[in-house]
Design a protein around this motif. Structure first.
Motif, short mmCIF file in Angstrom:
data_model
loop_
_atom_site.label_atom_id
_atom_site.label_comp_id
_atom_site.label_asym_id
_atom_site.label_seq_id
_atom_site.Cartn_x
_atom_site.Cartn_y
_atom_site.Cartn_z
N THR A 193 -49.89 8.02 -0.04
CA THR A 193 -49.62 9.24 0.71
C THR A 193 -48.93 10.25 -0.20
O THR A 193 -48.11 9.89 -1.04
CB THR A 193 -48.70 8.92 1.91
OG1 THR A 193 -49.38 7.99 2.74
CG2 THR A 193 -48.39 10.16 2.73
N ASP A 194 -49.24 11.50 -0.02
CA ASP A 194 -48.61 12.63 -0.70
C ASP A 194 -47.10 12.49 -0.62
O ASP A 194 -46.54 12.41 0.47
CB ASP A 194 -49.11 13.90 -0.02
CG ASP A 194 -48.28 15.14 -0.24
OD1 ASP A 194 -47.49 15.19 -1.20
OD2 ASP A 194 -48.43 16.07 0.56
N ASP A 221 -54.74 10.86 -8.15
CA ASP A 221 -54.21 11.80 -7.16
C ASP A 221 -53.54 13.03 -7.78
O ASP A 221 -53.19 13.97 -7.07
CB ASP A 221 -53.29 11.12 -6.16
CG ASP A 221 -52.11 10.39 -6.77
OD1 ASP A 221 -51.92 10.42 -8.00
OD2 ASP A 221 -51.37 9.74 -5.99
N TRP A 266 -55.11 16.21 -6.65
CA TRP A 266 -54.74 16.61 -5.29
C TRP A 266 -53.41 17.36 -5.27
O TRP A 266 -53.24 18.32 -4.51
CB TRP A 266 -54.66 15.37 -4.39
CG TRP A 266 -55.99 14.74 -4.16
CD1 TRP A 266 -56.76 14.07 -5.06
CD2 TRP A 266 -56.72 14.72 -2.94
NE1 TRP A 266 -57.91 13.62 -4.49
CE2 TRP A 266 -57.91 14.00 -3.18
CE3 TRP A 266 -56.48 15.21 -1.67
CZ2 TRP A 266 -58.86 13.79 -2.19
CZ3 TRP A 266 -57.43 14.98 -0.68
CH2 TRP A 266 -58.60 14.29 -0.95
N TYR A 267 -52.45 16.93 -6.10
CA TYR A 267 -51.17 17.62 -6.17
C TYR A 267 -51.34 19.01 -6.77
O TYR A 267 -50.70 19.97 -6.34
CB TYR A 267 -50.15 16.81 -6.97
CG TYR A 267 -49.65 15.62 -6.19
CD1 TYR A 267 -48.62 15.75 -5.26
CD2 TYR A 267 -50.23 14.36 -6.35
CE1 TYR A 267 -48.18 14.67 -4.52
CE2 TYR A 267 -49.80 13.27 -5.61
CZ TYR A 267 -48.77 13.43 -4.70
OH TYR A 267 -48.34 12.37 -3.96
N GLN A 301 -53.24 21.08 -3.90
CA GLN A 301 -52.42 21.33 -2.72
C GLN A 301 -51.15 22.12 -3.02
O GLN A 301 -50.76 22.98 -2.26
CB GLN A 301 -52.05 20.00 -2.06
CG GLN A 301 -51.22 20.11 -0.80
CD GLN A 301 -52.02 20.58 0.39
OE1 GLN A 301 -53.22 20.35 0.47
NE2 GLN A 301 -51.38 21.25 1.32
N TYR A 302 -50.50 21.81 -4.16
CA TYR A 302 -49.17 22.34 -4.43
C TYR A 302 -49.03 23.17 -5.69
O TYR A 302 -47.96 23.73 -5.94
CB TYR A 302 -48.16 21.19 -4.49
CG TYR A 302 -48.03 20.44 -3.19
CD1 TYR A 302 -47.49 21.03 -2.06
CD2 TYR A 302 -48.47 19.11 -3.10
CE1 TYR A 302 -47.37 20.34 -0.87
CE2 TYR A 302 -48.35 18.41 -1.91
CZ TYR A 302 -47.80 19.03 -0.79
OH TYR A 302 -47.68 18.34 0.39
#
Length: 134
Positions: free
Chosen positions: A67-68, A93, A96-97, A100-101
């Motif tokens: 999970t994030d 991942d 994804w970071y 997303q961020y």
């Protein structure tokens, strides 16, 4: 060996995206804490870097669903699997970071990715395999 990287470069591989919050066994020297959201804003094209990170060569597949750790916004199947471009090694991942961020990434990694036109350089398949254990 052709273009790309070779076993001779194994000692030069650099770890990125292995943050303390992701696994307490990670050494702080690997990456410390996850950078704050938007800390990478303006320093790279999110689309280009995400594409580059996702196109890395898989070197370790892990079956889990992490999970994030920043905001719990996503879960990534196989997120702690490991990819490489021959010079850098990162968790799956990490893309994804970034997406997303827009987290901060090492400048030398960004310069290397840019120098390759945000395309993973070709690799010798033998260089991607683990050496036989003795």
């Amino acid at each position: 060996m052709g273009a790309g990287f070779s076993r001779a470069s194994e000692a030069e591989v650099k770890l990125i995206g292995f943050y303390q919050e992701m696994d307490p066994k990670y050494s702080p020297s690997w990456g410390g804490s996850v950078p704050p959201p938007q800390s990478g804003a303006g320093s790279y094209s999110v689309r280009d870097v995400v594409s580059y990170l996702k196109s890395g060569y898989p070197i370790l597949d892990v079956m889990e669903l992490p999970t994030d750790v920043i905001g719990g916004a996503f879960r990534v199947p196989g997120g702690s699997s490991v990819l490489t471009d021959g010079q850098y090694v990162w968790r799956e991942d990490l893309a994804w970071y970034v997406e997303q961020y827009n987290i901060d990434l090492p400048r030398d990694f960004l310069e290397s990715a840019r120098s390759h036109g945000f395309r993973t350089p070709p690799a010798d398949p033998d260089a991607l395999s683990m050496p036989p254990s003795k």
